[in-house]
Design a protein around this motif. Structure first.
Motif, mmCIF file in Angstrom:
data_model
loop_
_atom_site.group_PDB
_atom_site.id
_atom_site.type_symbol
_atom_site.label_atom_id
_atom_site.label_comp_id
_atom_site.label_asym_id
_atom_site.label_seq_id
_atom_site.Cartn_x
_atom_site.Cartn_y
_atom_site.Cartn_z
ATOM 1 N N ALA A 28 39.165 26.611 74.151
ATOM 2 C CA ALA A 28 38.521 25.305 74.052
ATOM 3 C C ALA A 28 37.890 25.171 72.672
ATOM 4 O O ALA A 28 37.801 26.143 71.922
ATOM 5 N N VAL A 29 37.436 23.960 72.384
ATOM 6 C CA VAL A 29 36.537 23.761 71.246
ATOM 7 C C VAL A 29 35.114 23.940 71.780
ATOM 8 O O VAL A 29 34.739 23.329 72.785
ATOM 9 N N TYR A 30 34.367 24.793 71.120
ATOM 10 C CA TYR A 30 33.006 25.099 71.533
ATOM 11 C C TYR A 30 32.024 24.370 70.613
ATOM 12 O O TYR A 30 32.149 24.421 69.382
ATOM 13 N N TYR A 31 31.054 23.717 71.239
ATOM 14 C CA TYR A 31 30.043 22.961 70.525
ATOM 15 C C TYR A 31 28.658 23.491 70.877
ATOM 16 O O TYR A 31 28.399 23.832 72.034
ATOM 17 N N CYS A 32 27.770 23.516 69.898
ATOM 18 C CA CYS A 32 26.381 23.761 70.232
ATOM 19 C C CYS A 32 25.611 22.445 70.133
ATOM 20 O O CYS A 32 26.009 21.528 69.410
ATOM 21 N N ALA A 33 24.537 22.380 70.891
ATOM 22 C CA ALA A 33 23.717 21.175 70.955
ATOM 23 C C ALA A 33 22.259 21.589 71.039
ATOM 24 O O ALA A 33 21.940 22.676 71.534
ATOM 25 N N ALA A 34 21.383 20.687 70.581
ATOM 26 C CA ALA A 34 19.957 20.990 70.552
ATOM 27 C C ALA A 34 19.158 19.814 71.089
ATOM 28 O O ALA A 34 19.556 18.651 70.962
ATOM 29 N N ARG A 35 18.020 20.149 71.686
ATOM 30 C CA ARG A 35 17.080 19.109 72.104
ATOM 31 C C ARG A 35 15.678 19.686 71.982
ATOM 32 O O ARG A 35 15.463 20.900 72.155
ATOM 33 N N ARG A 36 14.749 18.817 71.666
ATOM 34 C CA ARG A 36 13.362 19.247 71.645
ATOM 35 C C ARG A 36 12.979 19.681 73.056
ATOM 36 O O ARG A 36 13.308 19.021 74.035
ATOM 37 N N THR A 37 12.283 20.770 73.183
ATOM 38 C CA THR A 37 11.818 21.239 74.491
ATOM 39 C C THR A 37 10.998 20.142 75.154
ATOM 40 O O THR A 37 10.116 19.556 74.534
ATOM 41 N N ALA A 86 22.108 24.573 73.689
ATOM 42 C CA ALA A 86 23.177 24.679 74.679
ATOM 43 C C ALA A 86 24.509 24.885 73.972
ATOM 44 O O ALA A 86 24.704 24.413 72.855
ATOM 45 N N TRP A 87 25.379 25.610 74.633
ATOM 46 C CA TRP A 87 26.780 25.702 74.222
ATOM 47 C C TRP A 87 27.612 24.957 75.260
ATOM 48 O O TRP A 87 27.479 25.206 76.462
ATOM 49 N N TYR A 88 28.449 24.057 74.776
ATOM 50 C CA TYR A 88 29.410 23.337 75.590
ATOM 51 C C TYR A 88 30.814 23.711 75.112
ATOM 52 O O TYR A 88 30.990 24.213 74.004
ATOM 53 N N ARG A 89 31.787 23.409 75.935
ATOM 54 C CA ARG A 89 33.171 23.558 75.495
ATOM 55 C C ARG A 89 34.015 22.436 76.091
ATOM 56 O O ARG A 89 33.679 21.882 77.136
ATOM 57 N N GLN A 90 35.083 22.138 75.393
ATOM 58 C CA GLN A 90 36.014 21.122 75.875
ATOM 59 C C GLN A 90 37.435 21.568 75.579
ATOM 60 O O GLN A 90 37.796 21.774 74.409
ATOM 61 N N ALA A 91 38.203 21.720 76.642
ATOM 62 C CA ALA A 91 39.612 22.067 76.522
ATOM 63 C C ALA A 91 40.439 20.778 76.507
ATOM 64 O O ALA A 91 39.993 19.739 77.010
ATOM 65 N N PRO A 92 41.643 20.822 75.942
ATOM 66 C CA PRO A 92 42.487 19.623 75.890
ATOM 67 C C PRO A 92 42.709 19.036 77.278
ATOM 68 O O PRO A 92 43.053 19.755 78.229
ATOM 69 N N LEU A 150 29.417 22.426 80.325
ATOM 70 C CA LEU A 150 28.252 23.177 79.868
ATOM 71 C C LEU A 150 28.495 24.657 80.140
ATOM 72 O O LEU A 150 28.760 25.041 81.280
ATOM 73 N N VAL A 151 28.375 25.464 79.119
ATOM 74 C CA VAL A 151 28.686 26.888 79.225
ATOM 75 C C VAL A 151 27.420 27.726 79.393
ATOM 76 O O VAL A 151 27.347 28.582 80.282
ATOM 77 N N ALA A 152 26.427 27.492 78.530
ATOM 78 C CA ALA A 152 25.222 28.305 78.559
ATOM 79 C C ALA A 152 24.096 27.556 77.867
ATOM 80 O O ALA A 152 24.339 26.737 76.980
ATOM 81 N N THR A 153 22.867 27.866 78.291
ATOM 82 C CA THR A 153 21.692 27.278 77.668
ATOM 83 C C THR A 153 20.631 28.348 77.427
ATOM 84 O O THR A 153 20.568 29.359 78.152
#
Length: 118
Positions: free
Chosen positions: A91-100, A35-41, A47-50
């Motif tokens: 924003a600051v963009y973060y990626c995240a991972a999880r086991r399916t 997943a890509w998330y973002r956070q603006a000040p 959540l942006v995209a998965t």
């Protein structure tokens, strides 16, 4: 535990494009959803995209038609192609991972700053 490193952020004018990368290590990348998330000040994380391990994608309404998430399992990397950028994409963009099959994203990168000037 998966380790994630984002790159590709920067300063771009409105209407421009950027491609963010999220490179994973320490795990079998292909069995993870990304997943890509973002956070603006001053705002909540969004959540942006998965993209699932099987390649199914989903997007926030605010970025549909402008952003594309894809992955290259051979390179252990997921990408976020961002076109037609707007100042509100800053924003600051973060990626995240999880086991399916797991509910929670438990691997996070350090974030990369995206700034879109008007």
């Amino acid at each position: 535990q998966v380790q994630l490193v984002e790159s590709g952020g920067g300063l771009v004018q409105a209407g421009g494009s950027l491609r963010l990368s999220c490179t994973a290590s320490g795990t079998v990348f292909s069995i993870h959803d990304i997943a890509w998330y973002r956070q603006a000040p001053g705002k909540q994380r969004e959540l942006v995209a998965t993209i699932t391990s099987g390649g199914r994608t989903d997007y926030a309404d605010s970025v549909k038609g402008r952003f594309t998430i894809f992955r290259d399992n051979a390179e252990n990397t997921a990408y976020l192609q961002m076109n037609s950028l707007k100042p509100e994409d800053t924003a600051v963009y973060y990626c995240a991972a999880r086991r399916t099959g797991y509910a929670r994203y438990d691997g996070w990168g350090q974030g990369t700053q995206v700034t879109v000037s008007s």
